[in-house]
Scaffold this motif. Structure first.
Motif, PDB file in Angstrom:
ATOM      1  N   VAL A 216       0.801  -1.381  -0.102  1.00 11.28           N
ATOM      2  CA  VAL A 216       0.111   0.026  -0.057  1.00 11.28           C
ATOM      3  C   VAL A 216       0.922   1.231  -0.104  1.00 11.28           C
ATOM      4  N   VAL A 217       1.739   1.280   0.900  1.00 12.42           N
ATOM      5  CA  VAL A 217       2.669   2.479   0.970  1.00 12.42           C
ATOM      6  C   VAL A 217       3.521   2.578  -0.382  1.00 12.42           C
ATOM      7  N   PHE A 218       4.047   1.452  -0.834  1.00 12.67           N
ATOM      8  CA  PHE A 218       4.747   1.539  -2.099  1.00 12.67           C
ATOM      9  C   PHE A 218       3.785   2.341  -3.192  1.00 12.67           C
ATOM     10  N   ALA A 219       2.774   1.685  -3.337  1.00 18.43           N
ATOM     11  CA  ALA A 219       1.622   2.520  -4.251  1.00 18.43           C
ATOM     12  C   ALA A 219       1.602   3.956  -3.903  1.00 18.43           C
ATOM     13  N   LEU A 220       1.470   4.425  -2.497  1.00 22.59           N
ATOM     14  CA  LEU A 220       1.187   5.846  -2.324  1.00 22.59           C
ATOM     15  C   LEU A 220       2.610   6.381  -2.752  1.00 22.59           C
ATOM     16  N   GLU A 221       3.560   6.026  -2.669  1.00 18.65           N
ATOM     17  CA  GLU A 221       4.708   6.634  -2.707  1.00 18.65           C
ATOM     18  C   GLU A 221       5.421   6.945  -4.454  1.00 18.65           C
ATOM     19  N   GLN A 222       4.727   6.414  -5.160  1.00 13.87           N
ATOM     20  CA  GLN A 222       4.836   6.583  -6.434  1.00 13.87           C
ATOM     21  C   GLN A 222       4.930   8.054  -7.067  1.00 13.87           C
ATOM     22  N   PRO A 223       5.679   8.457  -8.115  1.00 13.58           N
ATOM     23  CA  PRO A 223       5.665   9.843  -8.341  1.00 13.58           C
ATOM     24  C   PRO A 223       4.238  10.133  -8.966  1.00 13.58           C
ATOM     25  N   PRO A 224       4.028  11.516  -8.920  1.00 15.03           N
ATOM     26  CA  PRO A 224       2.642  11.904  -9.533  1.00 15.03           C
ATOM     27  C   PRO A 224       2.350  11.430 -10.863  1.00 15.03           C
ATOM     28  N   HIS A 225       3.218  11.318 -11.764  1.00 17.93           N
ATOM     29  CA  HIS A 225       2.931  10.719 -13.065  1.00 17.93           C
ATOM     30  C   HIS A 225       2.429   9.343 -13.324  1.00 17.93           C
ATOM     31  N   VAL A 226       2.650   8.560 -12.096  1.00 19.98           N
ATOM     32  CA  VAL A 226       2.693   7.073 -12.222  1.00 19.98           C
ATOM     33  C   VAL A 226       1.197   6.495 -11.459  1.00 19.98           C
ATOM     34  N   ASP A 227       0.614   5.941 -11.807  1.00 22.22           N
ATOM     35  CA  ASP A 227      -0.820   5.244 -11.581  1.00 22.22           C
ATOM     36  C   ASP A 227      -0.511   3.913 -11.525  1.00 22.22           C
ATOM     37  N   LEU A 228      -0.294   3.244 -10.144  1.00 19.78           N
ATOM     38  CA  LEU A 228      -0.073   1.755 -10.126  1.00 19.78           C
ATOM     39  C   LEU A 228      -1.456   1.034  -9.930  1.00 19.78           C
ATOM     40  N   ASN A 229      -1.944   0.500 -10.723  1.00 25.38           N
ATOM     41  CA  ASN A 229      -3.394   0.159 -10.850  1.00 25.38           C
ATOM     42  C   ASN A 229      -3.673  -1.131 -10.054  1.00 25.38           C
ATOM     43  N   GLU A 230      -2.704  -2.282 -10.155  1.00 22.12           N
ATOM     44  CA  GLU A 230      -3.066  -3.370  -9.603  1.00 22.12           C
ATOM     45  C   GLU A 230      -1.900  -4.039  -8.618  1.00 22.12           C
ATOM     46  N   ILE A 231      -2.012  -4.432  -7.529  1.00 14.53           N
ATOM     47  CA  ILE A 231      -0.732  -5.098  -7.074  1.00 14.53           C
ATOM     48  C   ILE A 231      -1.376  -6.388  -6.642  1.00 14.53           C
ATOM     49  N   LEU A 232      -1.076  -7.495  -7.181  1.00  8.16           N
ATOM     50  CA  LEU A 232      -1.354  -8.555  -6.900  1.00  8.16           C
ATOM     51  C   LEU A 232       0.067  -9.582  -5.893  1.00  8.16           C
ATOM     52  N   LEU A 233      -0.507  -9.741  -4.834  1.00  6.99           N
ATOM     53  CA  LEU A 233       0.605 -10.546  -4.100  1.00  6.99           C
ATOM     54  C   LEU A 233       0.245 -11.864  -3.312  1.00  6.99           C
ATOM     55  N   ARG A 234       0.913 -12.869  -3.501  1.00  4.19           N
ATOM     56  CA  ARG A 234       0.900 -14.106  -2.766  1.00  4.19           C
ATOM     57  C   ARG A 234       1.862 -14.622  -1.926  1.00  4.19           C
ATOM     58  N   PRO A 235       1.655 -15.202  -0.913  1.00  2.00           N
ATOM     59  CA  PRO A 235       2.727 -15.844  -0.294  1.00  2.00           C
ATOM     60  C   PRO A 235       3.382 -17.078  -1.128  1.00  2.00           C
ATOM     61  N   ILE A 236       4.585 -16.983  -1.136  1.00  2.00           N
ATOM     62  CA  ILE A 236       5.283 -17.947  -1.812  1.00  2.00           C
ATOM     63  C   ILE A 236       4.692 -19.330  -1.594  1.00  2.00           C
ATOM     64  N   ARG A 237       4.656 -20.379  -2.775  1.00  2.00           N
ATOM     65  CA  ARG A 237       3.967 -21.434  -2.630  1.00  2.00           C
ATOM     66  C   ARG A 237       2.523 -21.514  -2.737  1.00  2.00           C
ATOM     67  N   GLN A 238       1.639 -20.657  -2.659  1.00  2.00           N
ATOM     68  CA  GLN A 238       0.337 -20.619  -2.812  1.00  2.00           C
ATOM     69  C   GLN A 238       0.089 -20.556  -4.420  1.00  2.00           C
ATOM     70  N   LYS A 239      -0.483 -21.988  -4.568  1.00  2.00           N
ATOM     71  CA  LYS A 239      -0.582 -22.140  -6.209  1.00  2.00           C
ATOM     72  C   LYS A 239      -1.608 -21.162  -6.819  1.00  2.00           C
ATOM     73  N   LEU A 240      -2.774 -21.269  -6.170  1.00  2.00           N
ATOM     74  CA  LEU A 240      -4.021 -20.669  -6.734  1.00  2.00           C
ATOM     75  C   LEU A 240      -4.333 -19.081  -6.384  1.00  2.00           C
TER      76      LEU A 240
END
Length: 240
Positions: A216-240
């Motif tokens: 969340v903070v990574f998305a907030l800290e992007q420069p004004p011209h960058v719109d980071l639309n999706e961040i998909l994160l899984r724990p390692i070894r989560q298959k689905l």
């Protein structure tokens, strides 16, 4: 390299973030991470005692304001935005994070539980957008962040919760398209399994709430011209 601030060029450096569902889990972890990054935070949830303890931990009312709010009540969401502006004088980002789940199976849970979950997970997000969007449009900028889920990208057997997160994913994209010709940003946060109070039996090998908060903070800290639309994160070894 230091993070680039998303604060407007003539801002006072006191960026302000509203977080719903802030009393525990991802919301509370995000509040801590945002404060470390220099954000002032408005902590919102239905549990006033937890919010007050967290606000005290984070430095008190000069930087962390607790506001009790039921996201399924639009009047309360409007008041949440008003309190933010009254107290801090600005609103830079809104993290629509409040939500809860249900046991899988369409013969599980009660219809009342289903209704509360749908109203919180779906209508609550829409109300957050409706409450904050007029202010963002007026000031010409802002950042919506919305907690969806891996379950909002793939259906789970017997999961009405998954259906609510599909709706949230659609809301996020629909909002992005609506504000695409403005400087308003939209970010969907889509975690896999997270070890939070969401589960009755705590999972193993899951993400920690802090892992999601960093995104969340990574998305907030992007420069004004960058719109980071999706961040998909899984724990390692989560298959689905």
């Amino acid at each position: 390299m230091a993070a680039v601030s998303s604060d407007p060029p003539n801002g006072d450096g006191k960026r302000t973030l509203v977080i719903t569902g802030a009393s525990s889990g991802i919301g509370a972890a995000t509040a801590r991470a945002a404060r470390q990054a220099g954000w002032r935070v408005i902590l919102s949830a239905r549990s006033g005692d937890r919010l007050e303890r967290l606000a005290d931990e984070l430095g008190g009312p000069e930087v962390a304001l607790p506001v009790v709010c039921d996201v399924t009540d639009f009047d309360q969401q409007q008041r949440l935005v008003e309190r933010t502006l009254e107290h801090f004088g600005r609103l830079d980002a809104f993290f629509a994070n409040a939500g809860f789940g249900a046991r899988r199976g369409f013969l599980e849970e009660t219809p009342e539980h289903w209704r509360a979950m749908v109203e919180t997970n779906v209508l609550g997000v829409a109300y957050s957008i409706r409450a904050a969007l007029p202010y963002f449009l007026k000031q010409g900028r802002g950042h919506f962040l919305v907690t969806s889920s891996v379950a909002g990208r793939r259906a789970l057997p017997g999961s009405l919760y998954s259906a609510t997160k599909f709706a949230v994913t659609a809301i996020g994209e629909a909002l992005r398209q609506e504000v695409a010709e403005t400087d308003i940003k939209v970010t969907l946060i889509e975690p896999g399994m997270v070890d939070t109070p969401f589960f009755d039996e705590r999972p193993t090998g899951a993400l920690e709430a802090d892992d999601v908060a960093r995104c969340v903070v990574f998305a907030l800290e992007q420069p004004p011209h960058v719109d980071l639309n999706e961040i998909l994160l899984r724990p390692i070894r989560q298959k689905l």
